[in-house]
Design a protein around this motif. Structure first.
Motif, mmCIF file in Angstrom:
data_model
loop_
_atom_site.group_PDB
_atom_site.id
_atom_site.type_symbol
_atom_site.label_atom_id
_atom_site.label_comp_id
_atom_site.label_asym_id
_atom_site.label_seq_id
_atom_site.Cartn_x
_atom_site.Cartn_y
_atom_site.Cartn_z
ATOM 1 N N SER A 1 0.932 -1.071 -0.153
ATOM 2 C CA SER A 1 -0.062 -0.005 -0.045
ATOM 3 C C SER A 1 0.923 1.114 -0.005
ATOM 4 N N ILE A 2 0.428 2.334 -0.863
ATOM 5 C CA ILE A 2 1.206 3.698 -0.836
ATOM 6 C C ILE A 2 1.477 4.280 0.475
ATOM 7 N N LEU B 1 -11.669 13.572 -4.956
ATOM 8 C CA LEU B 1 -10.658 12.567 -4.019
ATOM 9 C C LEU B 1 -9.592 12.373 -4.731
ATOM 10 N N ALA B 2 -8.488 12.496 -4.042
ATOM 11 C CA ALA B 2 -7.192 11.923 -4.590
ATOM 12 C C ALA B 2 -7.074 10.588 -4.033
ATOM 13 N N ALA C 1 -4.227 -3.214 -7.145
ATOM 14 C CA ALA C 1 -4.758 -3.232 -5.947
ATOM 15 C C ALA C 1 -5.986 -2.068 -5.787
ATOM 16 N N VAL C 2 -6.692 -2.194 -4.788
ATOM 17 C CA VAL C 2 -7.868 -1.112 -4.670
ATOM 18 C C VAL C 2 -7.485 0.277 -4.536
ATOM 19 N N TRP C 3 -8.120 0.979 -4.961
ATOM 20 C CA TRP C 3 -8.060 2.661 -5.014
ATOM 21 C C TRP C 3 -8.069 2.987 -3.518
ATOM 22 N N LEU C 4 -7.192 3.685 -2.889
ATOM 23 C CA LEU C 4 -7.193 4.030 -1.623
ATOM 24 C C LEU C 4 -7.229 5.911 -1.683
ATOM 25 N N THR C 5 -8.257 6.290 -1.131
ATOM 26 C CA THR C 5 -8.487 7.855 -0.953
ATOM 27 C C THR C 5 -7.361 8.289 0.099
ATOM 28 N N PHE D 1 2.467 1.789 -9.406
ATOM 29 C CA PHE D 1 1.395 2.835 -8.699
ATOM 30 C C PHE D 1 0.890 3.756 -9.634
ATOM 31 N N GLU D 2 -0.672 3.704 -9.398
ATOM 32 C CA GLU D 2 -1.599 4.648 -9.986
ATOM 33 C C GLU D 2 -2.083 5.915 -9.171
ATOM 34 N N PHE D 3 -2.163 6.984 -9.755
ATOM 35 C CA PHE D 3 -2.821 8.123 -8.989
ATOM 36 C C PHE D 3 -3.827 8.859 -10.096
#
Length: 171
Positions: A3-4, A102-103, A110-114, A161-163
């Protein structure tokens, strides 16, 4: 890295507060006459003194640069740890809705983490800067990537990693 958020720090909000209490105790011991003064806020006084230190000791960007980075770090750190017990604030422990945008970040597959939220798309995109630097984006690239995030693009690092910045209802 799973996780980031693990890249940012292993410290929780209470851990960070405990770390600050140590500095606060030293500062309060030195300037005890001003602590508890009803006309001022001693925490604000400490922050102001630290900004004077940034100027005097020539920290990069001086007081404005330090303040800007500190606010971004603070906001990013808030998003990496829930404020209370699991489930507090909303389903899954997420904070209550507090902004139109949301950022978000995620590791490979992985799932998106806000990691942040707000009403100004640019400000929200800038909340991803620290995470993007951790994912090995160069500082000189961040302004251009912010523009792309504001246009709705997903930015990906070489290691997966994606943003992104999305409107709250796009989840």
């Amino acid at each position: 890295m799973d996780s980031i958020a693990l890249n940012w720090s292993d410290k929780t909000t209470p851990d960070r507060a405990d770390r600050a209490r140590k500095a606060w105790a030293l500062y309060g011991g030195e300037y005890a006459d001003g602590i508890g003064d009803p006309t001022g806020n001693p925490v604000e006084d400490l922050i102001a003194d630290l900004l004077h230190l940034a100027n005097t000791d020539e920290h990069p960007g001086g007081a404005p640069g330090v303040m800007s980075r500190a606010v971004r770090n603070y906001e990013a750190e808030l998003a990496s740890w829930p404020a209370g017990p699991a489930g507090a604030g909303g389903e899954g422990g997420e904070p209550e809705a507090a902004g139109r945008y949301l950022a978000q970040a995620r590791g490979a597959n992985a799932v998106w983490l806000t990691v942040g939220q707000g009403d100004d798309r640019r400000t929200v995109a800038e909340l991803l800067w620290k995470a993007m630097q951790e994912a090995e984006f160069r500082f000189s690239e961040l302004a251009a990537h912010t523009e792309d995030l504001m246009k709705g693009y997903v930015i990906a690092s070489n290691d997966g990693f994606e943003f992104r910045v999305i409107e709250r209802d796009e989840r």
